[in-house]
Write a protein that holds these residues in place. Sequence first.
Motif, mmCIF file in Angstrom:
data_model
loop_
_atom_site.group_PDB
_atom_site.id
_atom_site.type_symbol
_atom_site.label_atom_id
_atom_site.label_comp_id
_atom_site.label_asym_id
_atom_site.label_seq_id
_atom_site.Cartn_x
_atom_site.Cartn_y
_atom_site.Cartn_z
ATOM 1 N N VAL A 31 0.841 -1.211 0.000
ATOM 2 C CA VAL A 31 0.000 0.000 0.000
ATOM 3 C C VAL A 31 0.867 1.249 0.000
ATOM 4 O O VAL A 31 0.628 2.189 -0.768
ATOM 5 C CB VAL A 31 -0.970 -0.009 1.205
ATOM 6 N N LEU A 32 1.897 1.268 0.862
ATOM 7 C CA LEU A 32 2.788 2.430 0.897
ATOM 8 C C LEU A 32 3.513 2.611 -0.436
ATOM 9 O O LEU A 32 3.659 3.744 -0.915
ATOM 10 C CB LEU A 32 3.810 2.289 2.029
ATOM 11 N N PHE A 33 3.961 1.518 -1.038
ATOM 12 C CA PHE A 33 4.645 1.580 -2.327
ATOM 13 C C PHE A 33 3.739 2.233 -3.368
ATOM 14 O O PHE A 33 4.160 3.140 -4.093
ATOM 15 C CB PHE A 33 5.045 0.169 -2.760
ATOM 16 N N ASN A 34 2.481 1.803 -3.429
ATOM 17 C CA ASN A 34 1.550 2.351 -4.424
ATOM 18 C C ASN A 34 1.155 3.791 -4.116
ATOM 19 O O ASN A 34 1.226 4.660 -4.992
ATOM 20 C CB ASN A 34 0.295 1.483 -4.513
ATOM 21 N N GLU A 35 0.725 4.047 -2.895
ATOM 22 C CA GLU A 35 0.228 5.386 -2.545
ATOM 23 C C GLU A 35 1.342 6.435 -2.563
ATOM 24 O O GLU A 35 1.180 7.502 -3.158
ATOM 25 C CB GLU A 35 -0.445 5.359 -1.167
ATOM 26 N N LEU A 36 2.458 6.140 -1.906
ATOM 27 C CA LEU A 36 3.552 7.105 -1.893
ATOM 28 C C LEU A 36 4.197 7.215 -3.269
ATOM 29 O O LEU A 36 4.589 8.308 -3.689
ATOM 30 C CB LEU A 36 4.595 6.718 -0.837
ATOM 31 N N GLY A 37 4.298 6.107 -3.983
ATOM 32 C CA GLY A 37 4.840 6.145 -5.340
ATOM 33 C C GLY A 37 4.014 7.029 -6.253
ATOM 34 O O GLY A 37 4.560 7.819 -7.030
ATOM 35 N N ASN A 38 2.689 6.930 -6.165
ATOM 36 C CA ASN A 38 1.819 7.789 -6.976
ATOM 37 C C ASN A 38 1.979 9.255 -6.604
ATOM 38 O O ASN A 38 2.044 10.128 -7.473
ATOM 39 C CB ASN A 38 0.355 7.366 -6.833
ATOM 40 N N ALA A 39 2.045 9.543 -5.308
ATOM 41 C CA ALA A 39 2.210 10.930 -4.869
ATOM 42 C C ALA A 39 3.549 11.496 -5.323
ATOM 43 O O ALA A 39 3.630 12.633 -5.801
ATOM 44 C CB ALA A 39 2.088 11.021 -3.347
ATOM 45 N N ILE A 40 4.611 10.711 -5.195
ATOM 46 C CA ILE A 40 5.936 11.174 -5.618
ATOM 47 C C ILE A 40 5.973 11.356 -7.133
ATOM 48 O O ILE A 40 6.553 12.319 -7.639
ATOM 49 C CB ILE A 40 7.033 10.203 -5.146
ATOM 50 N N ARG A 56 9.494 4.349 10.590
ATOM 51 C CA ARG A 56 10.583 4.986 9.840
ATOM 52 C C ARG A 56 11.351 3.960 9.017
ATOM 53 O O ARG A 56 11.677 4.201 7.860
ATOM 54 C CB ARG A 56 11.507 5.741 10.797
ATOM 55 N N ARG A 57 11.625 2.804 9.607
ATOM 56 C CA ARG A 57 12.309 1.743 8.877
ATOM 57 C C ARG A 57 11.495 1.307 7.666
ATOM 58 O O ARG A 57 12.016 1.118 6.574
ATOM 59 C CB ARG A 57 12.546 0.534 9.801
ATOM 60 N N ARG A 58 10.185 1.213 7.831
ATOM 61 C CA ARG A 58 9.298 0.799 6.741
ATOM 62 C C ARG A 58 9.329 1.832 5.599
ATOM 63 O O ARG A 58 9.373 1.463 4.427
ATOM 64 C CB ARG A 58 7.893 0.653 7.302
ATOM 65 N N LEU A 59 9.324 3.120 5.926
ATOM 66 C CA LEU A 59 9.345 4.154 4.888
ATOM 67 C C LEU A 59 10.683 4.182 4.151
ATOM 68 O O LEU A 59 10.720 4.403 2.935
ATOM 69 C CB LEU A 59 9.035 5.518 5.497
ATOM 70 N N VAL A 60 11.774 3.934 4.854
ATOM 71 C CA VAL A 60 13.085 3.861 4.192
ATOM 72 C C VAL A 60 13.104 2.671 3.233
ATOM 73 O O VAL A 60 13.602 2.782 2.101
ATOM 74 C CB VAL A 60 14.218 3.771 5.234
ATOM 75 N N ALA A 61 12.541 1.558 3.652
ATOM 76 C CA ALA A 61 12.475 0.375 2.778
ATOM 77 C C ALA A 61 11.637 0.663 1.538
ATOM 78 O O ALA A 61 11.998 0.258 0.423
ATOM 79 C CB ALA A 61 11.915 -0.820 3.540
ATOM 80 N N VAL A 62 10.536 1.382 1.699
ATOM 81 C CA VAL A 62 9.691 1.736 0.550
ATOM 82 C C VAL A 62 10.459 2.653 -0.396
ATOM 83 O O VAL A 62 10.399 2.492 -1.619
ATOM 84 C CB VAL A 62 8.372 2.398 1.019
ATOM 85 N N ALA A 63 11.213 3.608 0.145
ATOM 86 C CA ALA A 63 12.014 4.495 -0.704
ATOM 87 C C ALA A 63 13.040 3.700 -1.506
ATOM 88 O O ALA A 63 13.244 3.965 -2.695
ATOM 89 C CB ALA A 63 12.711 5.560 0.140
ATOM 90 N N HIS A 64 13.672 2.707 -0.883
ATOM 91 C CA HIS A 64 14.645 1.875 -1.602
ATOM 92 C C HIS A 64 13.958 1.063 -2.695
ATOM 93 O O HIS A 64 14.499 0.922 -3.806
ATOM 94 C CB HIS A 64 15.375 0.948 -0.638
ATOM 95 N N ARG A 65 12.776 0.544 -2.411
ATOM 96 C CA ARG A 65 12.039 -0.216 -3.433
ATOM 97 C C ARG A 65 11.629 0.682 -4.598
ATOM 98 O O ARG A 65 11.704 0.282 -5.759
ATOM 99 C CB ARG A 65 10.800 -0.867 -2.827
#
Length: 93
Positions: A31-40, A56-65
């Motif tokens: 969900v974070l990958f899709n939602e934040l990816g679309n916003a970015i 915070r760890r989860r958001l860093v992992a999403v940024a790397h993905r």
Amino acid sequence: MTRELYNLRPLPAADAPTPLTDEEERRVQAVLFNELGNAIADQGWARFPAYTPEDRRRLVAVAHRLSAHWGRPVSVEAEDPTRMRLFLPGCAG
């Protein structure tokens, strides 16, 4: 009478968040990958709350993905103790 208890996890301390199962973690990451990816992709940046070190760890992992998916870096910075900002370097926001 004895009861068999299966699939039980130990409870964390009273002030600690309940850990996610592996399946829940995958769903949250998706969900974070899709939602934040679309916003970015739309505006070059996105903000999201991060109240715990796990958030915070989860958001860093999403940024790397996202970086691996797009082939360009997605940076992460803490704006304050409760919020993280993911952004494409060079984009204002």
